[in-house]
Design an enzyme around this catalytic site. Sequence first.
Site, PDB file in Angstrom:
ATOM      1  N   GLU A 162       0.847  -1.188   0.000  1.00 51.16           N
ATOM      2  CA  GLU A 162       0.000   0.000   0.000  1.00 51.16           C
ATOM      3  C   GLU A 162       0.886   1.243   0.000  1.00 51.16           C
ATOM      4  OE1 GLU A 162      -3.189   0.102  -0.400  1.00 51.16           O
ATOM      5  OE2 GLU A 162      -3.878  -1.925   0.112  1.00 51.16           O
ATOM      6  N   VAL A 163       0.828   1.986  -1.084  1.00 51.38           N
ATOM      7  CA  VAL A 163       1.562   3.235  -1.238  1.00 51.38           C
ATOM      8  C   VAL A 163       0.576   4.394  -1.105  1.00 51.38           C
ATOM      9  CG1 VAL A 163       2.891   4.611  -2.892  1.00 51.38           C
ATOM     10  CG2 VAL A 163       3.311   2.172  -2.705  1.00 51.38           C
TER      11      VAL A 163
END
Length: 305
Positions: free
Chosen positions: A273-274
């Site tokens: 998850e960026v």
Amino acid sequence: MTDQQYPIGTPGKPWGAEEKQQWLAAQEAKRSYFEDVVSQINTLHDRFDVEQYGALDYSNNTFPLFLVKTRQWDSTKPNILVTGGVHGYETSGVHGALAFVKQQAEHYSQWFNILVAPCISPWGYETINRWNPFAIDPNRSFKQDSPAGECAAIMDYLARHNLEFLMHIDLHETTDTDNSEFRPALAARDGTVNTNWNIPDGFYTVGNSEQPTPDFQKAIIDSVRKVTHIAPADENGKLIGAPIEQEGVIHYAGKQLGLCMGLTDAPYVSTTEVYPDSDNASPAECIDAQVAAVTGAIDYLRKHK
């Protein structure tokens, strides 16, 4: 905090066919899967095996689905799966998968067979959407007899080829639009009340609570922190409402929830998850973080497995 009323549907009442059609009519293409993604895949034929594993007929357009494989597939080597664009709007998931192929996949093919599906949801990529045209979230639909064609296509391919994997890493983003659009839409669709979560500022991973791998997740975090910052816990010690397992790591039940991380029986899985909306991260940095996550994961396997 709770969201404002969503403009489609009646509060407390799940959507029917009319509301879903109203939602679909409001969607439009904002970018091109063919120009942004397929054009890049077409440059890879001289270095990799490129296969079309399916197609989706949506909105007067047919979207071919592609995967990229390292050559000299060797049955004595472990298999690695990288997926991106399960949520099409999560841009660095798609372009991070492509960047990994172009920059690193040949190097790691000395030790592993690598299969990359860079854009599972091309309609979602073009319309910048979490759902497919039927208001179905592919990342809750990796189940038998999946209602999502995006999921069924890759599941059918893997089943036909009887592929087993040592590792699967699924590349995602958490964006500000999760709170401004997608979670309110979900609550409206299901006739529930939405409570927004705090959007983490930084990178984190989602491990599989059904088969935890803390050292593997830590290796991913340690690799990514060289590129971008790791998301801190919120005031409740959580990320997106889930308890922190270790710095930058939470757990979800992959197969139970129908997540892409549950697509295979790989013992080592992670969802990245960026946060692309951070003031402290550029689009290029987000792509680099995805590549660092994949290489950190593979380097862990090289050292320990």
